[in-house]
Design a protein around this motif. Structure first.
Motif, PDB file in Angstrom:
ATOM      1  N   MET A  61      -8.237  -9.578  12.038  1.00 14.85           N
ATOM      2  CA  MET A  61      -7.196  -8.545  11.980  1.00 14.85           C
ATOM      3  C   MET A  61      -6.976  -8.111  10.536  1.00 14.85           C
ATOM      4  N   LYS A  62      -6.775  -6.828  10.337  1.00 12.03           N
ATOM      5  CA  LYS A  62      -6.583  -6.313   8.990  1.00 12.03           C
ATOM      6  C   LYS A  62      -5.215  -6.714   8.441  1.00 12.03           C
ATOM      7  N   LEU A  63      -5.134  -6.778   7.104  1.00 10.83           N
ATOM      8  CA  LEU A  63      -3.928  -7.284   6.441  1.00 10.83           C
ATOM      9  C   LEU A  63      -2.668  -6.502   6.800  1.00 10.83           C
ATOM     10  N   PHE A  64      -2.806  -5.183   6.949  1.00 12.51           N
ATOM     11  CA  PHE A  64      -1.633  -4.345   7.145  1.00 12.51           C
ATOM     12  C   PHE A  64      -1.674  -3.586   8.473  1.00 12.51           C
ATOM     13  N   GLN A  65      -2.302  -4.201   9.460  1.00 17.36           N
ATOM     14  CA  GLN A  65      -2.407  -3.559  10.762  1.00 17.36           C
ATOM     15  C   GLN A  65      -1.026  -3.229  11.322  1.00 17.36           C
ATOM     16  N   ASP A  66      -0.854  -1.984  11.752  1.00 18.31           N
ATOM     17  CA  ASP A  66       0.387  -1.508  12.367  1.00 18.31           C
ATOM     18  C   ASP A  66       1.565  -1.446  11.394  1.00 18.31           C
ATOM     19  N   LYS A  67       1.307  -1.486  10.098  1.00 14.44           N
ATOM     20  CA  LYS A  67       2.360  -1.358   9.103  1.00 14.44           C
ATOM     21  C   LYS A  67       2.424   0.077   8.578  1.00 14.44           C
ATOM     22  N   VAL A  68       3.623   0.481   8.181  1.00 12.24           N
ATOM     23  CA  VAL A  68       3.839   1.799   7.576  1.00 12.24           C
ATOM     24  C   VAL A  68       4.235   1.588   6.126  1.00 12.24           C
ATOM     25  N   ALA A  69       3.601   2.340   5.231  1.00 13.65           N
ATOM     26  CA  ALA A  69       3.831   2.175   3.797  1.00 13.65           C
ATOM     27  C   ALA A  69       4.097   3.516   3.135  1.00 13.65           C
ATOM     28  N   ILE A  70       4.878   3.471   2.057  1.00 15.82           N
ATOM     29  CA  ILE A  70       5.062   4.622   1.169  1.00 15.82           C
ATOM     30  C   ILE A  70       4.509   4.240  -0.196  1.00 15.82           C
ATOM     31  N   VAL A  71       3.717   5.127  -0.792  1.00 16.37           N
ATOM     32  CA  VAL A  71       3.253   4.964  -2.169  1.00 16.37           C
ATOM     33  C   VAL A  71       3.639   6.209  -2.934  1.00 16.37           C
ATOM     34  N   THR A  72       4.566   6.084  -3.896  1.00 12.47           N
ATOM     35  CA  THR A  72       4.901   7.238  -4.724  1.00 12.47           C
ATOM     36  C   THR A  72       3.862   7.378  -5.838  1.00 12.47           C
ATOM     37  N   GLY A  73       3.648   8.608  -6.261  1.00 11.31           N
ATOM     38  CA  GLY A  73       2.575   8.848  -7.215  1.00 11.31           C
ATOM     39  C   GLY A  73       1.234   8.481  -6.618  1.00 11.31           C
ATOM     40  N   GLY A  74       1.103   8.698  -5.306  1.00 13.29           N
ATOM     41  CA  GLY A  74      -0.062   8.210  -4.585  1.00 13.29           C
ATOM     42  C   GLY A  74      -1.259   9.132  -4.564  1.00 13.29           C
ATOM     43  N   ALA A  75      -1.161  10.289  -5.204  1.00 12.93           N
ATOM     44  CA  ALA A  75      -2.250  11.265  -5.092  1.00 12.93           C
ATOM     45  C   ALA A  75      -3.391  11.037  -6.062  1.00 12.93           C
ATOM     46  N   THR A 131      -0.646   2.704   7.870  1.00 11.31           N
ATOM     47  CA  THR A 131      -0.432   4.149   7.819  1.00 11.31           C
ATOM     48  C   THR A 131       0.358   4.413   6.549  1.00 11.31           C
ATOM     49  N   VAL A 132      -0.165   5.271   5.672  1.00 11.81           N
ATOM     50  CA  VAL A 132       0.398   5.414   4.333  1.00 11.81           C
ATOM     51  C   VAL A 132       0.930   6.827   4.107  1.00 11.81           C
TER      52      VAL A 132
END
Length: 248
Positions: free
Chosen positions: A1-15, A32-33
């Motif tokens: 199983m992947k480390l962040f399966q089914d997790k939602v994340a925000i990354v600012t300055g992510g571009a 999902t980011v």
């Protein structure tokens, strides 16, 4: 199983730069980011590259608290919750001695590099609690530990960010949220390449014991580890990834 399966994340300055490397890591490990960036076009390009099932762009001025609140609300409304956040957005400023810094420039740097992290934590933390817990990483710098002539605003912001990180971690440890800070040394990013000559970059590289600048992926690797359950007993601490800069 992947480390962040089914997790939602925000990354600012992510571009771009470090943020984009973190977005790719999280998405590759099942998250999902939300790619939150002032450069909305860049966020859209990265989301399209990764696939809209793994990433969603969101244009945001992180110095505006209402815009940061809207970013978190978007994550919750679109994807059902929030589990992970990386408060990575930041800016620099031309080298200027402290007494010569214009008031507006001081507030601009503190607004993006410090106040935005407070706004992020303020709105991310309740959403993460509502989702059952998670982890946050605040992007500091080696300049959160030492000074740098001509960069009083940036250095002040990064030092203060560490105190905020430690206090927030203590405030929410009993609600299943871990909060840490990462302190990169100087990193090869598009911004650095645009603003420095080859000789200047070589001079910076020589300040690190390893004799080179960091790659964004190296900072992302530590960030992803701290967000993961593999770091389940790690909170309230500052972790440099600096090629030996602070060891000198």
């Amino acid at each position: 199983m992947k480390l962040f399966q089914d997790k939602v994340a925000i990354v600012t300055g992510g571009a771009s730069g470090i943020g984009a490397a973190i977005v790719r890591d999280l998405a590759d490990e099942g998250a999902t980011v939300i790619i939150a960036d002032f450069d909305e076009d860049g966020a859209i390009r990265l989301a399209d590259e990764l696939g809209r099932d793994r990433a969603a762009p969101f244009g945001v001025d992180v110095s505006d608290p209402q815009a940061v609140e809207a970013t978190v609300a978007f994550a919750v409304a679109q994807f059902g919750g929030l589990h992970l956040a990386v408060n990575n957005a930041g800016i620099g400023a031309p080298a200027t001695k402290l007494a010569d810094i214009a008031i507006d420039d001081w507030h601009r740097v503190l607004g993006v590099d410090l106040h935005s992290v407070f706004y992020g934590l303020k709105y991310e933390i309740p959403a993460i609690i509502a989702s059952g817990g998670g982890a946050i990483v605040n992007m500091a710098s080696i300049l959160g530990a030492v000074g740098w002539a001509g960069s009083a605003a940036y250095v002040t912001a990064k030092h203060a960010l560490l105190g905020m990180t430690k206090t927030a971690a203590l405030d929410y440890a009993d609600q299943n949220i871990r909060i840490n800070a990462v302190g990169p040394g100087f990193v090869t990013t598009p911004a650095l390449e645009k603003t420095m000559t080859d000789d200047e970059r070589s001079g910076l590289a020589a300040l690190h014991a390893l004799g080179r600048l960091a790659r964004p992926e190296e900072v992302a690797a530590l960030t992803s580890f701290l967000l993961s359950d593999r770091a389940s007993f790690m909170t309230g601490t500052y972790y440099p990834v600096d090629g030996g800069y602070l060891a000198r």
